[in-house]
Design an enzyme around this catalytic site. Structure first.
Site, PDB file in Angstrom:
ATOM      1  N   GLN A 200       0.825  -1.205   0.000  1.00 33.25           N
ATOM      2  CA  GLN A 200       0.000   0.000   0.000  1.00 33.25           C
ATOM      3  C   GLN A 200       0.863   1.260   0.000  1.00 33.25           C
ATOM      4  OE1 GLN A 200      -3.987  -0.189   2.123  1.00 33.25           O
ATOM      5  NE2 GLN A 200      -2.760  -1.521   3.394  1.00 33.25           N
TER       6      GLN A 200
ATOM      7  N   SER B  16       4.564  -6.354   2.579  1.00 31.60           N
ATOM      8  CA  SER B  16       3.209  -6.434   3.136  1.00 31.60           C
ATOM      9  C   SER B  16       2.243  -7.068   2.140  1.00 31.60           C
ATOM     10  CB  SER B  16       2.759  -5.044   3.580  1.00 31.60           C
ATOM     11  OG  SER B  16       1.552  -5.089   4.292  1.00 31.60           O
ATOM     12  N   LEU B  17       1.236  -6.306   1.705  1.00 28.63           N
ATOM     13  CA  LEU B  17       0.259  -6.772   0.732  1.00 28.63           C
ATOM     14  C   LEU B  17       0.911  -7.452  -0.465  1.00 28.63           C
ATOM     15  CD1 LEU B  17      -2.282  -6.525  -1.248  1.00 28.63           C
ATOM     16  CD2 LEU B  17      -1.494  -4.177  -1.594  1.00 28.63           C
TER      17      LEU B  17
ATOM     18  N   ARG C  56      -8.840  -9.148   3.395  1.00 32.41           N
ATOM     19  CA  ARG C  56      -7.774  -8.738   4.323  1.00 32.41           C
ATOM     20  C   ARG C  56      -7.900  -7.258   4.660  1.00 32.41           C
ATOM     21  NH1 ARG C  56      -2.374  -6.731   3.394  1.00 32.41           N
ATOM     22  NH2 ARG C  56      -0.798  -7.548   4.847  1.00 32.41           N
TER      23      ARG C  56
ATOM     24  N   HIS D 208       0.432  -4.034  10.809  1.00 31.56           N
ATOM     25  CA  HIS D 208       1.553  -4.847  11.280  1.00 31.56           C
ATOM     26  C   HIS D 208       1.871  -4.628  12.763  1.00 31.56           C
ATOM     27  CE1 HIS D 208       2.282  -6.436   7.329  1.00 31.56           C
ATOM     28  NE2 HIS D 208       2.185  -5.204   6.845  1.00 31.56           N
TER      29      HIS D 208
ATOM     30  N   GLN E 114       1.843 -12.503   9.451  1.00 30.02           N
ATOM     31  CA  GLN E 114       2.257 -11.247   8.813  1.00 30.02           C
ATOM     32  C   GLN E 114       1.388 -10.074   9.235  1.00 30.02           C
ATOM     33  OE1 GLN E 114       0.805  -9.669   5.397  1.00 30.02           O
ATOM     34  NE2 GLN E 114       2.633  -9.926   4.119  1.00 30.02           N
TER      35      GLN E 114
END
Length: 305
Positions: free
Chosen positions: A12, A92-93, A117, A202, A251
């Site tokens: 993101q 991340s994503l 998510r 996170h 994660q």
């Protein structure tokens, strides 16, 4: 190039209105990807990506599938150039994009997963309760110590992204994040900046989202790895398809170990990085981590420059 190449997939923050439209207009396979994403999601993601509005695209439940589809559109074009990276990594994503590229997740499954998510993450923490801040020009050890000091027995405050040797992002309860910024300023510890984000990603505050995601991931089939994918959680390749679900759940509440992931790849012989998706944030971070690694753009590989 392929023998020592790592392809990295962004998370993101890289989204923008109009993203992917040039690829869509020029490529039938890319058009098919966007149509498949629309069908899987049940709404017009393509129109949102191309026309906005920006405030809707910025909502994490839309941002996440938008970036994944764009990344896979670029990956589709790169694959025609016989690009065969030795490793895949992601921020991340982007780990979902990497797992699609590795043949572990089906595209339609991944699009739906990241939409869910994002929804779970947004719902996990009421607006205003969680925040994030970037601690720039500060060593990670100093940021870790600051989190331990300010957050001790008060709530959640933890490193969320180890982006570069001199930038660590922290996340947690808003009052603690704000206090950490003020303490860092008072001590002249780097350059702390509060971030404008929709959720404290996170960190432990997202545990409810992790539990919901685990239930969804339990219903998804996993293929075998065509190439290794470095996990955000461990900064090493996923050991097997059977461990993907566990690592994707972890994660959600664990820091993104980007520095460690890139240092692992370099230690294995990586000498070239190619960012697959919108923007060039990860390319910039690699320049701060190890300047000996050559950085390529998709346009350079595809001959568009």
């Amino acid at each position: 190039m392929s023998e020592r190449l790592i392809c990295v997939f962004p998370g993101q923050g890289s989204q923008y209105v109009g993203m992917g439209q040039d690829l869509y207009d020029a490529d039938a396979e890319v058009r098919a990807l966007y149509e498949a994403a629309n069908e899987a999601l049940g709404y017009d993601l393509k129109r949102l990506c191309f026309e906005g509005p920006e405030e809707t695209l910025r909502l994490t439940q839309h941002t996440q599938p938008a970036i994944l589809v764009h990344s896979m559109a670029v990956w589709t074009q790169l694959s025609r150039k016989a690009i065969q990276p030795a490793w895949l990594a992601s921020h991340s994503l982007g780990e979902y994009s990497a797992l699609v590229a590795a043949g572990v997740l089906a595209f339609a499954d991944a699009v739906c997963l990241v939409h869910q998510r994002g929804t779970f993450m947004q719902q996990a923490v009421p607006p205003g309760e969680g925040s994030m801040a970037a601690m720039t020009r500060a060593a990670r050890e100093d940021v870790e110590a600051l989190c331990a000091e300010v957050g001790a027995d008060k709530g959640v405050l933890q490193p969320a992204n180890y982006n570069s040797p001199e930038q660590t992002v922290v996340a947690g309860h808003t009052p603690l994040v704000q206090e950490a910024v003020e303490v860092a300023k008072a001590r002249r510890l780097g350059r702390p900046v509060l971030l404008n984000v929709s959720a404290p990603f996170h960190c432990a505050l997202l545990q409810p989202a992790a539990l919901q995601l685990d239930t969804v991931l339990a219903e998804i089939p996993y293929g075998t790895f065509a190439r290794p994918v470095i996990s955000n959680v461990t900064a090493e390749p996923h050991p097997s398809s059977q461990e993907v679900r566990r690592l994707l759940v972890e994660q959600v509440t664990s820091p993104v170990r980007w520095v460690d992931s890139m240092q692992y790849a370099v230690a294995q012989g990586c000498d070239t990085l190619l960012e697959v998706g919108p923007g060039n944030v990860l390319s910039g971070l690699m320049r701060r981590i190890d300047r000996t690694v050559a950085v390529l753009s998709p346009d350079e590989v595809l001959g568009n420059v």
